[in-house]
Design an enzyme around this catalytic site. Structure first.
Site, PDB file in Angstrom:
ATOM      1  N   ASP A 191      -0.347  -7.442   1.488  1.00 34.99           N
ATOM      2  CA  ASP A 191       0.195  -6.091   1.672  1.00 34.99           C
ATOM      3  C   ASP A 191       1.725  -6.090   1.710  1.00 34.99           C
ATOM      4  OD1 ASP A 191       0.000  -3.361   1.825  1.00 34.99           O
ATOM      5  OD2 ASP A 191      -0.224  -3.317   4.004  1.00 34.99           O
TER       6      ASP A 191
ATOM      7  N   GLY B  37       3.632   6.350   8.002  1.00 37.54           N
ATOM      8  CA  GLY B  37       5.045   6.369   7.654  1.00 37.54           C
ATOM      9  C   GLY B  37       5.796   5.172   8.205  1.00 37.54           C
ATOM     10  N   ASN B  38       5.262   4.554   9.276  1.00 40.05           N
ATOM     11  CA  ASN B  38       5.848   3.317   9.785  1.00 40.05           C
ATOM     12  C   ASN B  38       5.544   2.127   8.878  1.00 40.05           C
ATOM     13  OD1 ASN B  38       5.517   4.584  12.953  1.00 40.05           O
ATOM     14  ND2 ASN B  38       7.326   3.341  12.497  1.00 40.05           N
ATOM     15  N   SER B  39       4.548   2.275   8.014  1.00 40.22           N
ATOM     16  CA  SER B  39       4.166   1.173   7.132  1.00 40.22           C
ATOM     17  C   SER B  39       5.359   0.688   6.322  1.00 40.22           C
ATOM     18  CB  SER B  39       3.074   1.629   6.166  1.00 40.22           C
ATOM     19  OG  SER B  39       1.860   1.843   6.837  1.00 40.22           O
TER      20      SER B  39
ATOM     21  N   HIS C  21       0.819  -1.225   0.000  1.00 40.74           N
ATOM     22  CA  HIS C  21       0.000   0.000   0.000  1.00 40.74           C
ATOM     23  C   HIS C  21       0.849   1.269   0.000  1.00 40.74           C
ATOM     24  CE1 HIS C  21       0.218  -0.012   4.577  1.00 40.74           C
ATOM     25  NE2 HIS C  21       0.328   1.279   4.337  1.00 40.74           N
TER      26      HIS C  21
END
Length: 201
Positions: free
Chosen positions: A88, A162-164, A58
């Site tokens: 994901d 932003g940690n994704s 994503h």
């Protein structure tokens, strides 16, 4: 990716950070070929010394180009090698050598209550390489994301936009998951403030 045996001796938080931060990158993904002002921001993990990078799908979906920033501020254009929307996960490739791959391990021996850490790039460039800590809150938690049910690790380690794509790390400095979302009142039927509900693939 080769999975290493679970570590034997727990590391301090400082030791985990020192060991892992060279393997964590920032991902900037742009929706068009020319604009530098509008982009998606995320994190990634170095898979191999020759430039394969793991992140969330994503982070790069709906974009046409991506840039990787290494922990030492070196930047590379990235190619999308492949992605799996259902899980994901995406793999990017940069033209680099001598990188520091992260060490991955199985979650077979993981228990609720185990200490974990997240290192990533929340909210933008000024907060790159941020480390948070928590515990494993649940294992194999079914969570609905964009109409599909994913089975995820649940953690109290603080995660933000932003940690994704960044790693969830055990107390031995090994990657056990890829951080993918945090629960908020916009993702649930609860109107109250939601805290400490993060999830990793």
């Amino acid at each position: 990716v080769k999975l290493s045996p679970a570590g034997k001796t727990p590391l301090s938080a400082q030791e985990v950070y020192e060991r892992c931060v060279p393997s964590i990158v920032a991902v900037s993904a742009f929706p068009d070929e020319t604009s530098e002002d509008s982009y998606y921001w995320g994190s990634g993990v170095v898979l191999t010394e020759d430039g394969y990078i793991l992140t969330n799908s994503h982070v790069v979906e709906g974009t046409c180009r991506a840039r990787i920033t290494l922990w030492d501020d070196t930047e590379y254009d990235a190619l999308l090698v492949g992605s799996a929307h259902r899980t994901d996960i995406a793999v990017l490739k940069i033209d680099a050598h001598g990188l520091t791959p992260a060490e991955f391990t199985s979650t077979d021996s993981l228990l609720v209550g185990d200490a974990v850490y997240a290192i990533g790039n929340p909210l933008g460039k000024e907060f790159r390489s941020t480390m948070t800590e928590g515990i494993i809150s649940a294992i194999d938690r079914p969570v609905t994301m964009e109409g599909r049910v994913m089975t995820l690790l649940q953690t109290t380690a603080a995660l933000n936009n932003g940690n994704s794509g960044g790693p969830l790390i055990n107390e031995y400095g090994q990657v056990i998951g890829i951080n993918t979302l945090k629960m908020s009142n916009t993702l649930s039927d609860i109107s109250a403030t939601v805290e400490g509900l993060g999830f990793a693939v």
